[in-house]
Design an enzyme around this catalytic site. Sequence first.
Site, PDB file in Angstrom:
ATOM      1  N   LEU A   9       0.872  -1.083   0.006  1.00 20.26           N
ATOM      2  CA  LEU A   9      -0.092  -0.092   0.064  1.00 20.26           C
ATOM      3  C   LEU A   9       0.895   1.175  -0.091  1.00 20.26           C
ATOM      4  CD1 LEU A   9      -2.589  -1.023   2.587  1.00 20.26           C
ATOM      5  CD2 LEU A   9      -2.625  -1.471   0.239  1.00 20.26           C
ATOM      6  N   ARG A  16       2.854  14.960   5.972  1.00 18.09           N
ATOM      7  CA  ARG A  16       3.790  15.381   7.112  1.00 18.09           C
ATOM      8  C   ARG A  16       5.126  15.213   6.491  1.00 18.09           C
ATOM      9  NH1 ARG A  16       2.159  11.207  11.639  1.00 18.09           N
ATOM     10  NH2 ARG A  16       3.758  12.005  12.753  1.00 18.09           N
ATOM     11  N   GLY A  79      -9.766   4.511   2.590  1.00 15.08           N
ATOM     12  CA  GLY A  79      -9.107   3.509   3.751  1.00 15.08           C
ATOM     13  C   GLY A  79      -8.177   2.452   3.029  1.00 15.08           C
ATOM     14  N   ARG A 333      36.334   8.092 -11.045  1.00 12.81           N
ATOM     15  CA  ARG A 333      34.763   8.335 -11.661  1.00 12.81           C
ATOM     16  C   ARG A 333      34.623   6.854 -12.367  1.00 12.81           C
ATOM     17  NH1 ARG A 333      35.998  13.610 -14.915  1.00 12.81           N
ATOM     18  NH2 ARG A 333      33.720  13.141 -15.836  1.00 12.81           N
ATOM     19  N   LYS A 351      39.386   8.422 -14.982  1.00 11.78           N
ATOM     20  CA  LYS A 351      37.884   8.468 -15.330  1.00 11.78           C
ATOM     21  C   LYS A 351      37.921   7.758 -16.638  1.00 11.78           C
ATOM     22  CE  LYS A 351      35.308  10.857 -18.680  1.00 11.78           C
ATOM     23  NZ  LYS A 351      35.586  11.111 -20.141  1.00 11.78           N
TER      24      LYS A 351
END
Length: 460
Positions: A9, A16, A79, A333, A351
């Site tokens: 759910l 909040r 609900g 990287r 990198k």
Amino acid sequence: MKNLKAIILAAGEGSRMKSKKPKVLHEIMHKRMIDYVLDAAKHSGAQSMCIVVGHQAEQVQSAIEREDVSFAMQTERKGTGHAVKMAGAFIEDDQDILILCGDTPLITGETLQHVVKFHQQEQNSVTVVSAMVDDATGYGRIIRDAKGAFLKSVEDKDASEAERAVKEINTGIYIFAGAQLKAALDRLKNDNAQGEYYLPDCLEILLSDGQRVGAYTAADAGEFVGVNSRMQLADAAELMKKRINRRHMENGVTIADPSHTYIGSDVVIGQDSVILPGCVIEGNTVIGADCVIGPNSRLTDMRLHDGVTFQTSTAMESEIGSNTTVGPFAYIRPNCQIGENVKIGDFVEVKNSNVGNGTKIPHLSYVGDTDAGEKINFGCGSIMVNYDGEKKHRTTIGDHVFVGCNVNLVAPVTIAENSYIAAGSTITRDVPADVLAVARARQTVINGWKEKRIRKKDEK
């Protein structure tokens, strides 16, 4: 386990949290809350999962890319029972249906395995998960008869004084037999002050039909804490951090200061490795045995083989071979393959490169888009110049090359094996094997230059 599905759910607004991001996508220890729930459901044996979405549904759907996950839409929030109804097409008569909340990231697959086993052994039509707490204020209570059998689940506001004294709470986690769940959902009513359909009412419906209804008491109530605010997010993160660090220490890893060490839930660390304070290790990082990490280092989706020393540096999406040392203040990287017994020293950036065994890059260098062989020495200030203003190009360096200090290798360029590049050179053309390449202006000394300069100043 066979014949098990899970419904999660995740349709609530989560106001909040005060965030533009859906509540279930907020992270705890570098992992989204709902991913913890999905992983726990999968670990319990669920073959497929359905997430009920509503508020900011598109964000949740686009964030979850798993073949074993589908979605159901709850346009109006009426609900928990109504939310499960929206997943009605997912519910099958011959399947057990595990129902979880997307904002309970501390739940574990081990606990859910015990729940499923209890449910199936007891041959229940529904099993509710309960837990014992010191302060049950605000929670629904599990009421049992004199023999300890489940009698009912009562909401805090509807409980009698005696029922409020009960410390066993309803966690909101259930497992239903599919056929019984569908039958109970069809009979749910919303004749209450909120006008909502409550999933716990299904327990009473099934009980009144003479179906077996049981309650499994979980060992740790902390697993079922919901996260509804930033403060609760921080509290859950602290609990998760302690749980993860404890697991690694129990498996033979030394964590010097657990309170200042942050390790993601999917990280694997080998025996006798040492994690020093201030480290953040996240994603699918795998660290071998006998490594020393830190202090103050960050590893993201990394693979480190045995014996690596990684000090005060950052690395991501790359692999480091055995007995290699990195740092301090190095930056690796993505898409780097670094070999064994390599030195990546201070203020070195690597990198999209391959670095062969035994190669040394001690300090102040940039190695980008480079295929470097074995036992190369990069002098201080070596720069692989990989960008021409429009495209990136690669540099290839053979084995046993010596690259002098303050050298620029301008890609695309190939430096063959055993060659030497003189300090201060800018190399723009390929260098053959076994030679010394010098690409700099010849030094010139101008006699009397200082006196002439002073004379010109005096004349002014």
